[in-house]
Scaffold this motif. Structure first.
Motif, PDB file in Angstrom:
ATOM      1  N   GLY A  18       0.796  -1.223   0.000  1.00 50.19           N
ATOM      2  CA  GLY A  18       0.000   0.000   0.000  1.00 50.19           C
ATOM      3  C   GLY A  18       0.829   1.274   0.000  1.00 50.19           C
ATOM      4  O   GLY A  18       0.393   2.304  -0.510  1.00 50.19           O
ATOM      5  N   ASP A  21       1.117   2.560  -3.408  1.00 49.71           N
ATOM      6  CA  ASP A  21      -0.132   3.147  -3.905  1.00 49.71           C
ATOM      7  C   ASP A  21      -0.260   4.590  -3.415  1.00 49.71           C
ATOM      8  O   ASP A  21      -0.621   5.496  -4.165  1.00 49.71           O
ATOM      9  CB  ASP A  21      -1.338   2.333  -3.416  1.00 49.71           C
ATOM     10  CG  ASP A  21      -1.441   0.967  -4.094  1.00 49.71           C
ATOM     11  OD1 ASP A  21      -1.506   0.924  -5.326  1.00 49.71           O
ATOM     12  OD2 ASP A  21      -1.464  -0.051  -3.384  1.00 49.71           O
ATOM     13  N   GLN A 300       0.298 -10.640  10.227  1.00 49.00           N
ATOM     14  CA  GLN A 300      -0.522  -9.422  10.275  1.00 49.00           C
ATOM     15  C   GLN A 300      -1.838  -9.590   9.521  1.00 49.00           C
ATOM     16  O   GLN A 300      -2.896  -9.188   9.987  1.00 49.00           O
ATOM     17  CB  GLN A 300       0.240  -8.226   9.666  1.00 49.00           C
ATOM     18  CG  GLN A 300      -0.626  -6.959   9.584  1.00 49.00           C
ATOM     19  CD  GLN A 300      -0.055  -5.857   8.686  1.00 49.00           C
ATOM     20  OE1 GLN A 300       1.126  -5.856   8.365  1.00 49.00           O
ATOM     21  NE2 GLN A 300      -0.900  -4.937   8.281  1.00 49.00           N
ATOM     22  N   LEU A 323      -4.923 -15.113  -3.239  1.00 44.58           N
ATOM     23  CA  LEU A 323      -3.831 -14.547  -4.041  1.00 44.58           C
ATOM     24  C   LEU A 323      -2.808 -13.902  -3.116  1.00 44.58           C
ATOM     25  O   LEU A 323      -3.150 -13.024  -2.321  1.00 44.58           O
ATOM     26  CB  LEU A 323      -4.383 -13.484  -5.009  1.00 44.58           C
ATOM     27  CG  LEU A 323      -3.329 -12.681  -5.791  1.00 44.58           C
ATOM     28  CD1 LEU A 323      -2.519 -13.570  -6.732  1.00 44.58           C
ATOM     29  CD2 LEU A 323      -4.005 -11.549  -6.585  1.00 44.58           C
ATOM     30  N   GLY A 324      -1.559 -14.329  -3.238  1.00 46.60           N
ATOM     31  CA  GLY A 324      -0.512 -13.670  -2.461  1.00 46.60           C
ATOM     32  C   GLY A 324       0.644 -14.601  -2.173  1.00 46.60           C
ATOM     33  O   GLY A 324       0.592 -15.798  -2.449  1.00 46.60           O
ATOM     34  N   ARG A 350       1.600 -15.535  -5.939  1.00 45.78           N
ATOM     35  CA  ARG A 350       2.432 -14.524  -6.578  1.00 45.78           C
ATOM     36  C   ARG A 350       1.792 -13.143  -6.432  1.00 45.78           C
ATOM     37  O   ARG A 350       0.693 -13.006  -5.923  1.00 45.78           O
ATOM     38  CB  ARG A 350       2.622 -14.847  -8.059  1.00 45.78           C
ATOM     39  CG  ARG A 350       1.334 -14.966  -8.838  1.00 45.78           C
ATOM     40  CD  ARG A 350       1.618 -15.298 -10.305  1.00 45.78           C
ATOM     41  NE  ARG A 350       0.401 -15.351 -11.087  1.00 45.78           N
ATOM     42  CZ  ARG A 350      -0.340 -16.441 -11.247  1.00 45.78           C
ATOM     43  NH1 ARG A 350      -0.018 -17.568 -10.665  1.00 45.78           N
ATOM     44  NH2 ARG A 350      -1.444 -16.406 -11.986  1.00 45.78           N
ATOM     45  N   ALA A 356      -5.559  -9.738  -8.964  1.00 52.80           N
ATOM     46  CA  ALA A 356      -6.072  -8.958  -7.834  1.00 52.80           C
ATOM     47  C   ALA A 356      -7.320  -8.192  -8.273  1.00 52.80           C
ATOM     48  O   ALA A 356      -8.355  -8.201  -7.597  1.00 52.80           O
ATOM     49  CB  ALA A 356      -5.007  -7.991  -7.332  1.00 52.80           C
ATOM     50  N   TYR A 360     -11.272  -8.295  -6.999  1.00 56.69           N
ATOM     51  CA  TYR A 360     -12.088  -7.153  -6.563  1.00 56.69           C
ATOM     52  C   TYR A 360     -13.330  -6.993  -7.455  1.00 56.69           C
ATOM     53  O   TYR A 360     -14.415  -6.686  -6.978  1.00 56.69           O
ATOM     54  CB  TYR A 360     -11.272  -5.846  -6.602  1.00 56.69           C
ATOM     55  CG  TYR A 360     -10.058  -5.870  -5.716  1.00 56.69           C
ATOM     56  CD1 TYR A 360     -10.135  -6.302  -4.398  1.00 56.69           C
ATOM     57  CD2 TYR A 360      -8.807  -5.443  -6.188  1.00 56.69           C
ATOM     58  CE1 TYR A 360      -9.007  -6.322  -3.585  1.00 56.69           C
ATOM     59  CE2 TYR A 360      -7.681  -5.459  -5.382  1.00 56.69           C
ATOM     60  CZ  TYR A 360      -7.786  -5.902  -4.088  1.00 56.69           C
ATOM     61  OH  TYR A 360      -6.678  -5.927  -3.281  1.00 56.69           O
ATOM     62  N   GLU A 373      -4.159  -3.339  11.163  1.00 62.23           N
ATOM     63  CA  GLU A 373      -4.168  -2.827   9.784  1.00 62.23           C
ATOM     64  C   GLU A 373      -4.138  -1.301   9.816  1.00 62.23           C
ATOM     65  O   GLU A 373      -5.134  -0.659  10.133  1.00 62.23           O
ATOM     66  CB  GLU A 373      -5.424  -3.319   9.055  1.00 62.23           C
ATOM     67  CG  GLU A 373      -5.379  -3.127   7.546  1.00 62.23           C
ATOM     68  CD  GLU A 373      -4.181  -3.815   6.913  1.00 62.23           C
ATOM     69  OE1 GLU A 373      -3.195  -3.087   6.652  1.00 62.23           O
ATOM     70  OE2 GLU A 373      -4.214  -5.044   6.695  1.00 62.23           O
ATOM     71  N   GLY A 376      -5.125  -0.181   5.218  1.00 56.05           N
ATOM     72  CA  GLY A 376      -5.643  -1.243   4.368  1.00 56.05           C
ATOM     73  C   GLY A 376      -6.175  -0.632   3.088  1.00 56.05           C
ATOM     74  O   GLY A 376      -6.963   0.324   3.119  1.00 56.05           O
ATOM     75  N   LEU A 377      -5.698  -1.143   1.974  1.00 53.26           N
ATOM     76  CA  LEU A 377      -6.229  -0.682   0.689  1.00 53.26           C
ATOM     77  C   LEU A 377      -7.128  -1.734   0.067  1.00 53.26           C
ATOM     78  O   LEU A 377      -8.011  -1.412  -0.722  1.00 53.26           O
ATOM     79  CB  LEU A 377      -5.084  -0.347  -0.273  1.00 53.26           C
ATOM     80  CG  LEU A 377      -4.246   0.876   0.118  1.00 53.26           C
ATOM     81  CD1 LEU A 377      -3.138   1.094  -0.895  1.00 53.26           C
ATOM     82  CD2 LEU A 377      -5.115   2.122   0.212  1.00 53.26           C
ATOM     83  N   THR A 378      -6.915  -3.003   0.459  1.00 51.24           N
ATOM     84  CA  THR A 378      -7.699  -4.063  -0.197  1.00 51.24           C
ATOM     85  C   THR A 378      -9.194  -3.848   0.009  1.00 51.24           C
ATOM     86  O   THR A 378      -9.979  -4.033  -0.908  1.00 51.24           O
ATOM     87  CB  THR A 378      -7.281  -5.445   0.321  1.00 51.24           C
ATOM     88  OG1 THR A 378      -7.162  -5.383   1.737  1.00 51.24           O
ATOM     89  CG2 THR A 378      -5.967  -5.885  -0.249  1.00 51.24           C
ATOM     90  N   CYS A 381     -10.309  -1.116  -2.317  1.00 54.11           N
ATOM     91  CA  CYS A 381     -10.442  -1.639  -3.690  1.00 54.11           C
ATOM     92  C   CYS A 381     -11.722  -2.459  -3.797  1.00 54.11           C
ATOM     93  O   CYS A 381     -12.470  -2.361  -4.786  1.00 54.11           O
ATOM     94  CB  CYS A 381      -9.241  -2.517  -4.057  1.00 54.11           C
ATOM     95  SG  CYS A 381      -7.645  -1.698  -3.963  1.00 54.11           S
TER      96      CYS A 381
HETATM   97  P1  ADP Z   1       0.080  -3.662   2.769  1.00 57.18           P
HETATM   98  O1  ADP Z   1       0.162  -3.837   4.236  1.00 57.18           O
HETATM   99  O2  ADP Z   1       0.646  -4.844   2.047  1.00 57.18           O
HETATM  100  O3  ADP Z   1       0.620  -2.364   2.278  1.00 57.18           O
HETATM  101  P2  ADP Z   1      -2.509  -2.672   1.847  1.00 57.18           P
HETATM  102  O4  ADP Z   1      -3.859  -3.254   1.969  1.00 57.18           O
HETATM  103  O5  ADP Z   1      -2.296  -1.304   2.400  1.00 57.18           O
HETATM  104  O6  ADP Z   1      -1.496  -3.724   2.468  1.00 57.18           O
HETATM  105  O7  ADP Z   1      -2.097  -2.597   0.311  1.00 57.18           O
HETATM  106  C1  ADP Z   1      -1.937  -3.735  -0.451  1.00 57.18           C
HETATM  107  C2  ADP Z   1      -1.910  -3.350  -1.921  1.00 57.18           C
HETATM  108  O8  ADP Z   1      -1.149  -4.322  -2.636  1.00 57.18           O
HETATM  109  C3  ADP Z   1      -3.291  -3.347  -2.543  1.00 57.18           C
HETATM  110  O9  ADP Z   1      -3.273  -2.463  -3.648  1.00 57.18           O
HETATM  111  C4  ADP Z   1      -3.422  -4.797  -3.026  1.00 57.18           C
HETATM  112  O10 ADP Z   1      -4.335  -4.928  -4.083  1.00 57.18           O
HETATM  113  C5  ADP Z   1      -2.009  -5.074  -3.477  1.00 57.18           C
HETATM  114  N1  ADP Z   1      -1.606  -6.480  -3.390  1.00 57.18           N
HETATM  115  C6  ADP Z   1      -1.250  -7.164  -2.275  1.00 57.18           C
HETATM  116  N2  ADP Z   1      -0.892  -8.436  -2.577  1.00 57.18           N
HETATM  117  C7  ADP Z   1      -1.039  -8.552  -3.916  1.00 57.18           C
HETATM  118  C8  ADP Z   1      -0.819  -9.628  -4.854  1.00 57.18           C
HETATM  119  N3  ADP Z   1      -0.398 -10.826  -4.468  1.00 57.18           N
HETATM  120  N4  ADP Z   1      -1.033  -9.372  -6.158  1.00 57.18           N
HETATM  121  C9  ADP Z   1      -1.478  -8.159  -6.564  1.00 57.18           C
HETATM  122  N5  ADP Z   1      -1.701  -7.113  -5.744  1.00 57.18           N
HETATM  123  C10 ADP Z   1      -1.480  -7.302  -4.437  1.00 57.18           C
END
Ligand code: ADP
Length: 475
Positions: A18, A21, A300, A323-324, A350, A356, A360, A373, A376-378, A381
């Motif tokens: 994040g 982003d 986490q 996914l991850g 991956r 991703a 969403y 958290e 959190g961006l997930t 999204c």
């Molecule tokens: P973090 O603690 O990892 O920064 P956030 O929720 O703030 O968590 O941000 C995670 C960002 O990374 C989101 O944009 C999410 O869609 C992206 N992301 C995390 N893991 C993956 C993955 N395996 N593939 C694609 N995007 C991912």
């Protein structure tokens, strides 16, 4: 007004989470507030390869790790300064880890160099009024400014208190800071050097990425050893929610999706759901939900809770796309679950932007059972793409998702399912509740519509950052 931002990653050039982003999106959002941001990034191959018309601005001698150059240029909408130090940053792949997936042994020097370069650019570069440093990688910026005798106000933003940039005391003599800086009132942290601690100590103002997390980190439960310092600085600590770049994250225009849609017509989402199920080899049951999880595989993020709650998810008829990647024991457990429950659990180990976005834009619900958290961006999204977030009530998750209980729904609110505490049992209960809500199609459609209506843009938060940056500049 001009601001120098300093960070170790930024979308679209380099991203592990994040932080990228936010660093990538905030300059655009602040431009609308009349603030021009130049972002200093390390010269990884992906960054150097992306800047157009790189012009060398100047050489920096006596930097930790040796001499380097700062190049100026643009990449897309970002105005960049790039620290070109090949011995430190000419390494492909993850910015922090070598090919054996452990930290580069010289990370302390690499990011000390970034901070030292930032402190010089802030003073010698044209007209920077405030420095905005992000996370531990930029944590020493304030220390270099203060001990270099230069004054520029610094806003330090913590995106995750768990990443502390803590190094042994033997690093200190290589930093080029005066001996006096190795003190409690300085960069010293539990006998070593703390980059994050230094960031918090020297900053003129501190922000973190949600109001709830700002409160949590001043407590022993949430402060990770820094609560004393943070509580003592509560008067300059601000919680400002992250937003999404809504042009970048737009289901009506997203080329990664199978079918584009918007809040007024979500029917095409069904095509994304089908594509998602094909991609993860899932065979969902009629009337039962497709769930997704996107994120780093760490304690986490509660990936273990997802796997522990899997029986409840499957009993409720659901299927799950995971996914991850990250910690091996979690990857192994996820792979085992996918093997045992072929057709009902799929796992892609991956980082994959397209998958991703397909989650969403196609899943019915997205699980975010984080133990903590910051923002959190997930879940943002998910809200933006009409997947109902199922989240633990912590940090920014508590600030951005409204539980769809009876009362909230009656008032026209309710954007997700919120549970507490972050345990497998409570997640299991939340999943059963989500499946029951899903089975009641009109109610689910209302929750989804509320989610899609949520303002997840930067507008409000950019105004707050702008006010804070202007107040700092006036000092
Ligand atoms: P973090 O603690 O990892 O920064 P956030 O929720 O703030 O968590 O941000 C995670 C960002 O990374 C989101 O944009 C999410 O869609 C992206 N992301 C995390 N893991 C993956 C993955 N395996 N593939 C694609 N995007 C991912």
């Amino acid at each position: 007004m001009r601001v120098l931002a300093v960070a170790s990653e930024a979308v679209p050039l380099v991203k592990t989470g994040g932080l990228a982003d936010v660093v990538g999106a905030l300059p655009g959002a602040l431009a609308a507030e009349g603030i021009a941001v130049t972002t200093l990034l390390p010269g990884y191959p992906a960054v150097l390869g992306a800047i157009d018309r790189a012009e060398e601005t100047w050489r920096l001698d006596a930097l930790p790790g040796g001499p380097a150059r700062i190049l100026r240029g643009r990449a897309g909408a970002l105005d960049l300064a790039v620290l070109d130090a090949p011995a430190l940053f000419d390494r492909p792949g993850n910015p922090y880890l070598g090919s054996d997936r452990t930290d580069w042994p010289d990370n302390g020097i690499r990011f000390a160099a970034l901070a030292a370069a930032a402190s010089r650019l802030a003073v010698q570069g044209a007209g920077f009024e405030v420095v905005h440093a992000h996370d531990w990688q930029a944590g020493l910026t304030g220390a270099y400014l203060r001990h270099g005798g230069a004054s520029r106000p610094v806003l330090f933003t913590v995106h995750n208190l768990a990443f502390q940039g803590a190094f042994p005391a033997t690093l200190f003599p290589q930093l080029g800071l005066p001996d006096a800086a190795f003190a409690l009132a300085g960069v010293e942290f539990y006998g070593g050097v703390g980059f994050l601690k230094a960031g918090l100590w020297y900053a003129d103002a501190i922000s973190t990425v949600s109001p709830t997390y700002a409160a949590e980190i001043t407590t022993p439960e949430g402060g990770m050893g820094l609560d004393g310092l943070l509580a003592g600085r509560a008067d300059v600590l601000h919680g400002i929610l992250n937003g999404l770049d809504t042009a970048e994250w737009d289901p009506a225009r997203d080329p990664h999706l199978e079918a584009r849609f918007d809040a007024d017509d979500t029917a095409p989402r069904a095509l994304n759901r089908a594509a998602l199920c094909r991609a993860f080899a899932l065979a969902p049951r009629e009337g039962a939900p497709v769930f997704g999880f996107v994120g780093r595989f760490t304690w986490q993020k509660g990936v273990d809770l997802v796997l522990d709650a899997l029986p409840a998810l499957l009993d409720a008829g659901g299927v799950l796309a995971l996914l991850g990647s990250g910690e091996e024991w979690l990857e192994a457990r996820a792979a085992e679950a996918a093997r045992l429950h072929a057709g009902r659990v799929g796992f892609a180990m991956r980082f994959d932007e397209r998958l991703a976005r397909l989650i969403y834009g196609g899943a019915d619900g997205v699980l975010v059972p984080s133990r903590f958290e910051p923002c959190g961006l997930t879940q943002l999204c998910a809200l933006r793409y009409g997947a109902v977030p199922i989240v633990a009530r912590t940090g920014g998750l508590a600030d951005t998702v409204v539980d769809a209980n009876e009362m909230a729904l009656r008032q026209g609110w309710g954007t997700g399912v919120v549970f507490s505490p972050a345990s497998a049992a409570m997640l299991a209960a939340a999943l059963r509740r989500a499946a029951a809500l899903f089975a009641d199609a009109p109610t689910w459609r209302r929750i989804q519509a509320n989610a899609l209506r949520t303002d997840v843009s930067w507008a409000r938060s950019a105004a707050r950052y702008a006010a804070l940056l202007r107040a700092l500049a006036r000092r």
